[in-house]
Scaffold this motif. Structure first.
Motif, short mmCIF file in Angstrom:
data_model
loop_
_atom_site.label_atom_id
_atom_site.label_comp_id
_atom_site.label_asym_id
_atom_site.label_seq_id
_atom_site.Cartn_x
_atom_site.Cartn_y
_atom_site.Cartn_z
N MET A 233 0.68 -0.71 0.36
CA MET A 233 -0.23 -0.24 0.49
C MET A 233 0.77 1.36 0.25
SD MET A 233 -2.23 1.74 2.74
CE MET A 233 -1.18 2.61 3.40
N ARG A 234 0.44 2.56 -0.87
CA ARG A 234 1.12 3.50 -0.84
C ARG A 234 0.56 4.34 -0.31
NH1 ARG A 234 1.65 8.28 -4.49
NH2 ARG A 234 0.62 7.25 -6.15
N LEU A 235 1.01 4.78 0.49
CA LEU A 235 0.69 6.26 1.62
C LEU A 235 1.33 7.17 1.21
CD1 LEU A 235 -0.72 6.79 4.06
CD2 LEU A 235 1.37 6.33 5.65
N HIS A 236 0.24 8.05 0.71
CA HIS A 236 -0.15 9.33 0.50
C HIS A 236 -0.46 10.19 1.16
CE1 HIS A 236 1.24 12.32 -2.47
NE2 HIS A 236 -0.31 13.28 -2.69
N ALA A 237 0.43 11.88 1.77
CA ALA A 237 0.02 12.82 1.96
C ALA A 237 -0.55 14.07 1.75
CB ALA A 237 0.66 13.65 2.81
N ARG A 238 -1.88 14.47 1.68
CA ARG A 238 -2.43 14.84 0.89
C ARG A 238 -3.67 16.37 1.24
NH1 ARG A 238 -6.81 12.03 -2.57
NH2 ARG A 238 -8.30 14.53 -2.45
N GLY A 239 -4.29 17.14 1.01
CA GLY A 239 -4.99 17.47 2.03
C GLY A 239 -4.47 18.94 1.83
N ASN A 240 -5.70 20.09 3.15
CA ASN A 240 -5.05 21.19 3.44
C ASN A 240 -6.14 21.51 4.28
OD1 ASN A 240 -4.64 23.88 3.31
ND2 ASN A 240 -5.72 24.61 2.24
N PRO A 241 -5.03 20.88 5.93
CA PRO A 241 -2.61 21.41 5.63
C PRO A 241 -2.30 20.00 5.08
CG PRO A 241 -3.18 21.51 7.35
CD PRO A 241 -4.68 21.81 6.92
N VAL A 242 -0.94 19.95 4.45
CA VAL A 242 -0.97 18.65 3.85
C VAL A 242 -0.67 18.07 5.20
CG1 VAL A 242 1.53 17.69 3.23
CG2 VAL A 242 0.14 19.40 1.91
N GLY A 243 -1.29 16.17 5.56
CA GLY A 243 -0.83 15.58 6.18
C GLY A 243 -2.44 15.48 7.43
N SER A 244 -3.72 16.45 6.03
CA SER A 244 -5.45 16.17 7.23
C SER A 244 -5.86 15.13 6.57
CB SER A 244 -5.79 17.43 7.11
OG SER A 244 -5.89 17.89 5.78
N GLU A 245 -5.27 14.32 5.04
CA GLU A 245 -5.72 14.14 4.41
C GLU A 245 -4.46 12.60 4.07
OE1 GLU A 245 -9.57 16.02 2.93
OE2 GLU A 245 -8.01 14.89 1.80
N TYR A 246 -5.73 11.33 3.71
CA TYR A 246 -3.67 10.23 3.20
C TYR A 246 -4.81 9.81 2.07
CZ TYR A 246 -0.93 12.28 6.69
OH TYR A 246 -0.01 12.37 7.60
N ASP A 247 -3.76 9.86 1.05
CA ASP A 247 -4.15 8.17 -0.02
C ASP A 247 -3.73 7.87 0.94
OD1 ASP A 247 -5.73 9.76 -2.32
OD2 ASP A 247 -3.89 11.09 -2.79
N PHE A 248 -4.62 6.26 0.28
CA PHE A 248 -4.02 4.34 1.00
C PHE A 248 -4.44 3.52 -0.31
CE2 PHE A 248 -5.72 4.03 5.43
CZ PHE A 248 -5.29 5.45 6.00
N ILE A 249 -3.45 3.56 -1.20
CA ILE A 249 -3.58 3.30 -2.89
C ILE A 249 -2.86 1.22 -2.58
CG2 ILE A 249 -2.86 3.20 -5.44
CD1 ILE A 249 -2.24 6.09 -4.55
N PHE A 250 -3.97 0.54 -2.42
CA PHE A 250 -3.41 -0.69 -2.14
C PHE A 250 -3.42 -1.72 -3.49
CE2 PHE A 250 -6.28 0.12 1.45
CZ PHE A 250 -5.79 -0.04 2.16
N ASN A 251 -1.67 -1.84 -3.71
CA ASN A 251 -1.94 -3.05 -5.35
C ASN A 251 -1.91 -4.65 -4.53
OD1 ASN A 251 -1.57 -0.76 -7.00
ND2 ASN A 251 -0.41 0.00 -5.65
N LEU A 252 -3.42 -4.75 -5.07
CA LEU A 252 -2.77 -6.25 -4.46
C LEU A 252 -2.63 -6.87 -5.45
CD1 LEU A 252 -7.50 -5.93 -3.30
CD2 LEU A 252 -5.25 -5.64 -1.69
N ASP A 253 -2.03 -7.89 -4.98
CA ASP A 253 -1.39 -9.47 -5.35
C ASP A 253 -1.63 -10.31 -5.18
OD1 ASP A 253 0.65 -7.83 -5.64
OD2 ASP A 253 2.17 -8.76 -4.79
#
Length: 161
Positions: free
Chosen positions: A141-161
């Protein structure tokens, strides 16, 4: 007496066959929609409950905790689709935590483990398991900080094998 025994036996047998077919189809329905390998599941966490618990020496120190239980939204960040629940432990002061959490979605849960960086840099976490339609999944899973301010939201991108 024998007249009644045969119809009752046939009715009982028919009822058992119907019950067996029903249970078999129910079991099949539960497993009919497993997540296919190679699929990407993308959700957005709203980090509204993240709280640092100061453990040990006062201030930022190894062993401090970061527990959370947050709502999770679809990739468009419009509709709530689940929640998460987890905890991070400070491992490198001012730099990183090591985290474990479960994302609860319709149809099942996905559990991950890995680093969270204070800098906001993306990190990759290992998918350690799942339940329901996510049973037997692995990947990252890639964890990516986003939102305003940055870090108030996070993308959880699950790459399932």
């Amino acid at each position: 007496m024998r007249k009644f025994f045969i119809p009752i036996s046939i009715a009982t047998l028919l009822a058992l066959v119907i019950a067996a077919v029903s249970l078999t189809s129910l079991h099949t329905d539960v497993q009919a929609a497993p997540v296919e390998h190679g699929r990407v599941v993308h959700v957005v966490e709203h980090a509204i409950t993240d709280t640092v618990v100061d453990v040990g020496p006062k201030g930022d120190s190894v062993g401090d905790l970061l527990p959370f239980a947050n709502p999770v939204f679809d990739a468009a960040n419009k509709h709530k689709v689940g929640s998460d629940n987890g905890n991070c432990v400070r491992t490198v002061v001012g730099t990183a935590y090591e985290c474990t959490w479960t994302t609860l979605l319709a149809g099942g849960q996905i559990t991950v483990e890995g680093p969270y960086y204070d800098s906001g840099a993306d990190s990759m976490l290992a998918i350690t398991g799942g339940t329901g339609i996510y049973k037997n999944v692995h990947g990252e899973m890639r964890l990516h900080a986003r939102g305003n301010p940055v870090g108030s939201e996070y993308d959880f991108i699950f790459n399932l094998d």
